[in-house]
Write a protein that holds these residues in place. Structure first.
Motif, PDB file in Angstrom:
ATOM      1  N   LEU A  59      46.105  23.078  51.622  1.00  0.00           N
ATOM      2  CA  LEU A  59      45.749  22.685  50.263  1.00  0.00           C
ATOM      3  C   LEU A  59      46.902  21.924  49.612  1.00  0.00           C
ATOM      4  O   LEU A  59      46.694  20.915  48.929  1.00  0.00           O
ATOM      5  N   GLU A  60      48.125  22.384  49.840  1.00  0.00           N
ATOM      6  CA  GLU A  60      49.302  21.733  49.265  1.00  0.00           C
ATOM      7  C   GLU A  60      49.506  20.325  49.820  1.00  0.00           C
ATOM      8  O   GLU A  60      50.048  19.451  49.138  1.00  0.00           O
ATOM      9  N   LEU A  61      49.081  20.101  51.067  1.00  0.00           N
ATOM     10  CA  LEU A  61      49.291  18.802  51.711  1.00  0.00           C
ATOM     11  C   LEU A  61      48.204  17.786  51.383  1.00  0.00           C
ATOM     12  O   LEU A  61      48.363  16.597  51.647  1.00  0.00           O
ATOM     13  N   LEU A  62      47.112  18.258  50.806  1.00  0.00           N
ATOM     14  CA  LEU A  62      46.030  17.353  50.425  1.00  0.00           C
ATOM     15  C   LEU A  62      46.427  16.512  49.214  1.00  0.00           C
ATOM     16  O   LEU A  62      47.302  16.894  48.436  1.00  0.00           O
ATOM     17  N   GLN A  65      44.094  15.305  43.808  1.00  0.00           N
ATOM     18  CA  GLN A  65      42.755  15.204  43.245  1.00  0.00           C
ATOM     19  C   GLN A  65      41.712  15.782  44.193  1.00  0.00           C
ATOM     20  O   GLN A  65      40.749  16.424  43.761  1.00  0.00           O
ATOM     21  N   VAL A  66      41.922  15.575  45.495  1.00  0.00           N
ATOM     22  CA  VAL A  66      41.014  16.168  46.485  1.00  0.00           C
ATOM     23  C   VAL A  66      41.112  17.690  46.421  1.00  0.00           C
ATOM     24  O   VAL A  66      40.104  18.399  46.490  1.00  0.00           O
ATOM     25  N   ALA A  67      42.335  18.195  46.263  1.00  0.00           N
ATOM     26  CA  ALA A  67      42.540  19.641  46.161  1.00  0.00           C
ATOM     27  C   ALA A  67      41.825  20.208  44.936  1.00  0.00           C
ATOM     28  O   ALA A  67      41.211  21.280  44.997  1.00  0.00           O
ATOM     29  N   VAL A  68      41.896  19.491  43.817  1.00  0.00           N
ATOM     30  CA  VAL A  68      41.216  19.921  42.590  1.00  0.00           C
ATOM     31  C   VAL A  68      39.705  19.986  42.813  1.00  0.00           C
ATOM     32  O   VAL A  68      39.041  20.962  42.436  1.00  0.00           O
ATOM     33  N   GLU A  69      39.154  18.950  43.428  1.00  0.00           N
ATOM     34  CA  GLU A  69      37.713  18.906  43.683  1.00  0.00           C
ATOM     35  C   GLU A  69      37.300  19.988  44.676  1.00  0.00           C
ATOM     36  O   GLU A  69      36.204  20.549  44.579  1.00  0.00           O
ATOM     37  N   LEU A  70      38.196  20.296  45.594  1.00  0.00           N
ATOM     38  CA  LEU A  70      37.898  21.297  46.616  1.00  0.00           C
ATOM     39  C   LEU A  70      37.832  22.705  46.032  1.00  0.00           C
ATOM     40  O   LEU A  70      36.891  23.458  46.300  1.00  0.00           O
ATOM     41  N   ILE A  71      38.810  23.073  45.213  1.00  0.00           N
ATOM     42  CA  ILE A  71      38.788  24.431  44.662  1.00  0.00           C
ATOM     43  C   ILE A  71      37.658  24.613  43.652  1.00  0.00           C
ATOM     44  O   ILE A  71      37.238  25.739  43.381  1.00  0.00           O
ATOM     45  N   ALA A  72      37.150  23.498  43.119  1.00  0.00           N
ATOM     46  CA  ALA A  72      36.006  23.591  42.205  1.00  0.00           C
ATOM     47  C   ALA A  72      34.770  24.107  42.932  1.00  0.00           C
ATOM     48  O   ALA A  72      33.819  24.580  42.297  1.00  0.00           O
ATOM     49  N   LYS A  73      34.782  24.034  44.263  1.00  0.00           N
ATOM     50  CA  LYS A  73      33.666  24.521  45.073  1.00  0.00           C
ATOM     51  C   LYS A  73      33.789  26.012  45.388  1.00  0.00           C
ATOM     52  O   LYS A  73      32.871  26.603  45.957  1.00  0.00           O
ATOM     53  N   LEU A  74      34.936  26.611  45.035  1.00  0.00           N
ATOM     54  CA  LEU A  74      35.196  28.004  45.381  1.00  0.00           C
ATOM     55  C   LEU A  74      34.986  28.923  44.189  1.00  0.00           C
ATOM     56  O   LEU A  74      35.036  28.493  43.041  1.00  0.00           O
ATOM     57  N   ASP A  75      34.774  30.203  44.459  1.00  0.00           N
ATOM     58  CA  ASP A  75      34.670  31.182  43.388  1.00  0.00           C
ATOM     59  C   ASP A  75      36.070  31.612  42.955  1.00  0.00           C
ATOM     60  O   ASP A  75      37.066  31.330  43.635  1.00  0.00           O
ATOM     61  N   LEU A  95      46.419  23.577  38.600  1.00  0.00           N
ATOM     62  CA  LEU A  95      45.700  24.195  37.484  1.00  0.00           C
ATOM     63  C   LEU A  95      45.709  23.310  36.243  1.00  0.00           C
ATOM     64  O   LEU A  95      44.774  23.349  35.440  1.00  0.00           O
ATOM     65  N   ASP A  96      46.760  22.501  36.084  1.00  0.00           N
ATOM     66  CA  ASP A  96      46.809  21.564  34.952  1.00  0.00           C
ATOM     67  C   ASP A  96      45.694  20.532  35.036  1.00  0.00           C
ATOM     68  O   ASP A  96      45.270  19.980  34.020  1.00  0.00           O
ATOM     69  N   ARG A  97      45.228  20.268  36.261  1.00  0.00           N
ATOM     70  CA  ARG A  97      44.178  19.266  36.475  1.00  0.00           C
ATOM     71  C   ARG A  97      42.795  19.897  36.636  1.00  0.00           C
ATOM     72  O   ARG A  97      41.803  19.190  36.797  1.00  0.00           O
ATOM     73  N   THR A  98      42.759  21.218  36.621  1.00  0.00           N
ATOM     74  CA  THR A  98      41.503  21.948  36.802  1.00  0.00           C
ATOM     75  C   THR A  98      40.807  22.133  35.458  1.00  0.00           C
ATOM     76  O   THR A  98      41.462  22.145  34.409  1.00  0.00           O
ATOM     77  N   ALA A  99      39.495  22.278  35.483  1.00  0.00           N
ATOM     78  CA  ALA A  99      38.732  22.504  34.250  1.00  0.00           C
ATOM     79  C   ALA A  99      39.370  23.643  33.454  1.00  0.00           C
ATOM     80  O   ALA A  99      39.669  24.701  34.022  1.00  0.00           O
ATOM     81  N   PRO A 100      39.613  23.453  32.150  1.00  0.00           N
ATOM     82  CA  PRO A 100      40.338  24.438  31.339  1.00  0.00           C
ATOM     83  C   PRO A 100      39.786  25.856  31.411  1.00  0.00           C
ATOM     84  O   PRO A 100      40.557  26.818  31.467  1.00  0.00           O
ATOM     85  N   ASN A 101      38.462  26.005  31.416  1.00  0.00           N
ATOM     86  CA  ASN A 101      37.898  27.360  31.445  1.00  0.00           C
ATOM     87  C   ASN A 101      38.197  28.068  32.763  1.00  0.00           C
ATOM     88  O   ASN A 101      38.442  29.286  32.791  1.00  0.00           O
ATOM     89  N   ILE A 102      38.223  27.320  33.870  1.00  0.00           N
ATOM     90  CA  ILE A 102      38.547  27.901  35.171  1.00  0.00           C
ATOM     91  C   ILE A 102      40.043  28.174  35.268  1.00  0.00           C
ATOM     92  O   ILE A 102      40.470  29.248  35.718  1.00  0.00           O
ATOM     93  N   ALA A 103      40.853  27.212  34.831  1.00  0.00           N
ATOM     94  CA  ALA A 103      42.310  27.361  34.899  1.00  0.00           C
ATOM     95  C   ALA A 103      42.780  28.572  34.096  1.00  0.00           C
ATOM     96  O   ALA A 103      43.661  29.323  34.532  1.00  0.00           O
ATOM     97  N   ARG A 104      42.180  28.774  32.926  1.00  0.00           N
ATOM     98  CA  ARG A 104      42.570  29.913  32.087  1.00  0.00           C
ATOM     99  C   ARG A 104      42.293  31.232  32.794  1.00  0.00           C
ATOM    100  O   ARG A 104      43.125  32.148  32.791  1.00  0.00           O
ATOM    101  N   LYS A 105      41.140  31.335  33.431  1.00  0.00           N
ATOM    102  CA  LYS A 105      40.772  32.571  34.125  1.00  0.00           C
ATOM    103  C   LYS A 105      41.682  32.826  35.329  1.00  0.00           C
ATOM    104  O   LYS A 105      42.087  33.968  35.587  1.00  0.00           O
TER     105      LYS A 105
END
Length: 270
Positions: A59-62, A65-75, A95-105
């Motif tokens: 994940l760190e090597l991706l 933006q691809v990493a952000v889109e990828l974790i959006a698919k996970l719970d 997390l700074d680039r992740t949707a705020p509601n998900i990043a906060r949780k």
């Protein structure tokens, strides 16, 4: 999409666990190239089946933006497990680039150790104040229907947990009466920093499906669902299987050689 990638995708979708064992034998750059090429839904399934440490490093090597889109698919629980193995700077950037509601949780969960109640609890919890009237309570419940269960947590004016009320008691109660008049006390509760192992076999689960989670000031901060505790056991069993399953027979070895060649071909293609 090239032919090798199509064939590799077919193999992986048909037997994800066996395929991931093979993928994990590749070099990190080869895994990252492959993950970048396949659809996000398949890439997320591959990460979930991989050893957590290896998955985090990939994940760190991706591309970020691809990493952000990828974790959006996970719970949330899967994201949490991955990010705990990541470098802190990368984790914060992601997390700074992740949707705020998900990043906060996720940030809330990361405050607690991975084996604690706070790491597993749900932050979305509906509660009533004990000095509210039953009529007011029913009005509030109608606005938050998706969060309502058969039992509702009750707090005082400082958000400290007091007890529960049931839907039945609310319906049968007098509209002008206060919630405190139908409040059930002596309800089991857990602290957010309690080890999850201490509540796995709690006798409370025989009566309640959801238990309130409080901090050391007894402020209600979340809820612990029996299904989440059970899921941890399932995930730990799955992780154990990842570490112990081996491709041991000749057919499996031939399968490994063939698919490895395909994956390496995909990772090297433009």
């Amino acid at each position: 999409m090239n032919t090798d990638l199509i064939i590799a995708e077919h193999f992986i979708r048909s037997d994800i666990r066996e395929s991931v064992q093979i993928i994990e034998r590749l070099e990190y750059d080869e895994i990252v190239d492959f993950i970048s090429e396949v659809p996000l839904d398949l890439a997320s399934k591959v990460l979930l089946q991989m050893n957590n440490y290896k998955a985090a490093k990939c994940l760190e090597l991706l591309d970020i933006q691809v990493a952000v889109e990828l974790i959006a698919k996970l719970d949330l629980m899967s994201i949490d497990l991955l990010l705990r193995h990541c470098d802190e700077a990368f984790r914060n950037a992601l997390l700074d680039r992740t949707a705020p509601n998900i990043a906060r949780k996720i940030r809330q969960r990361l405050q607690y150790t991975s084996n604690s109640v706070g790491n597993v609890m749900s932050l979305r919890v509906f509660s009533l104040q004990k000095d509210a009237s039953i009529g007011e309570a029913i009005g509030l419940m109608k606005k938050e229907r998706e969060l309502i269960g058969s039992e509702i947590f009750v707090t005082d004016e400082r958000a400290r947990f007091e007890g529960i009320v049931t839907i039945t008691d609310l319906i049968l109660g007098e509209s002008k009466d206060q919630i405190s008049s139908i409040l059930k006390l002596d309800i089991p509760k857990v602290f957010a920093d309690d080890p999850i192992v201490t509540v796995r076999n709690s006798p409370a689960w025989s009566k309640y499906r959801t238990i309130p989670v409080i901090d050391r000031s007894e402020i209600l901060i979340g809820s612990l669902h029996f299904s989440d505790v059970s899921r941890i056991d399932m995930m730990e069993d799955s992780e154990l299987k990842k570490e112990t399953i081996e491709t041991g027979n000749a057919v499996g070895e031939l399968y490994w050689i063939g698919l490895t060649g395909l994956l390496q071909s995909v990772s090297k293609s433009d």
